[in-house]
Write a protein that holds these residues in place. Structure first.
Motif: not given
Length: 392
Positions: A14, A305, A326, A330-331
């Protein structure tokens, strides 16, 4: 004898994502070409997605920058290629994409069209080749033309075929779009400027510039090396899914890269040597990415993610992801544009609801609003969350 494999954590992946995919403000690019190079290929199923993906990753975004690259300098090329998906790729990568994937897609599409024409009209290779030649002659005279203008100039394009016979959605469309789509996949014609605004899905066709032909094995190895540079570390399944190749072709191409094996959180993967010593964290940053963004659609395995619990809200029934928020690699939620132009955001995770995240997300929403101006967008693949936010 046990072979040592370096371990790469989700946190490291990430952290790399935020900078490698230009999501952090400090990593933003100056040009669309730099964005396309960093991401390898920009999803172009929705015309607006290309502009929004570039805008999210450039320091001073302007539609004119991408129009210059696509239609004036042609430093970016729109192609039907990986997984039969429309992408925009850097010009230097176009021969690699053509030889590694687009040729196969074009051959498959042309074979399918010939089957339908043969079964329904008795037309074969000679008839289709003559039609394609007539299209090229028409474009040579017109310069650029819409599909309707080409159909007027080439009567064969007005041939109708029966689609989904016996179904409630049975239809008899002209073959215009299918013939032009095959010719575009072959690299013989290309999409020109859209009709109306940059977000329009109506466009003109123009003759395509030829590019060098490469051996397919060399091209597959080259494309996989570029993919790992942009998306690595990744698993074999990721590589196979993203390219649309067979497992045999994927493994053969992988063996010709400099990738080494590494242990990822959910199993073995592959990384380039400079990806083995990654930082574990970076400065958190927010980004609002469009539907089918290359970052969101870059891997087959997304748990590192994307919380699987968010999938029903953020994906449609065909596996296409909608607009996403985001934060820190990450979402964390989704967004949509409302009819009045407002960007509505909705965090779906605790991380996305922190004060720092909310402030950063609001800043990005304001930046996106300014970029869009009077333009109104609506993804062709609509997701549950996007629909609710857009209509709210």
């Amino acid at each position: 004898m046990t072979t040592f494999r370096p371990r790469i954590t989700d946190e490291q992946r990430r952290a790399r994502l935020a900078t490698a995919h230009l999501l952090a403000p400090a990593a933003r690019a100056a040009t669309p070409e730099r964005v396309a190079d960093a991401l390898l290929a920009l999803h172009a199923t929705d015309p607006a997605s290309v502009y929004l993906a570039v805008a999210a990753r450039t320091a001073d975004p302007a539609p004119a920058q991408l129009e210059r690259a696509l239609y004036e300098e042609r430093s970016l090329v729109r192609m039907l290629c990986m997984r039969r998906t429309m992408f925009v790729v850097p010009r230097d990568l176009a021969p690699v994409v053509d030889a590694s994937t687009a040729r196969t897609v074009a051959a498959r599409e042309r074979k399918s069209l010939l089957k339908v024409l043969g079964e329904q009209h008795g037309h074969g290779e000679q008839w289709l080749a003559a039609t394609e030649h007539a299209v090229l002659e028409a474009l040579a005279g017109l310069g650029e033309a819409t599909a309707a203008e080409l159909a007027a100039a080439v009567p064969a394009l007005r041939t109708q075929i029966l689609v989904s016979p016996g179904k409630p959605y049975q239809a008899t469309p002209r073959i215009t779009s299918r013939v032009l789509g095959v010719m575009a996949a072959q690299g013989r014609i290309r999409r020109g400027r859209p009709l109306g605004t940059w977000a329009s899905s109506q466009f003109r066709w123009a003759p395509a510039e030829p590019h060098p032909e490469l051996p397919s094995d060399d091209a597959r190895a080259g494309l996989l090396a570029r993919y790992l540079h942009s998306f690595g570390p990744a698993t074999t399944e990721d590589l196979k899914w993203w390219t649309g190749w067979t497992l045999t072709d994927t493994r053969r191409a992988l063996a010709r890269t400099e990738a080494v094996e590494a242990d990822l959180a959910h199993g073995p993967g592959h990384a380039l040597p400079d990806q083995l010593d990654l930082p574990s964290e970076t400065e958190p940053a927010a980004a609002l990415l469009p539907s089918l963004d290359p970052t969101a659609m870059g891997w087959r395995h997304r748990d590192w993610y994307l919380d699987p619990a968010l999938v029903p809200e953020l994906f449609d029934g065909f596996g296409n992801i909608g607009p996403t928020i985001w934060w820190d690699g990450r979402i964390v939620g989704g967004w949509a544009q409302r009819r009045d132009g407002q960007i509505a955001t909705h965090p779906l995770t605790p991380e996305g609801r922190t004060r720092a995240a909310r402030e950063a997300i609001a800043t990005e929403a304001a930046r996106l609003t300014a970029f869009l101006g009077e333009i109104r967008i609506r993804p062709s693949m609509r997701t549950p969350l996007e629909r609710r936010l857009a209509d709210g």
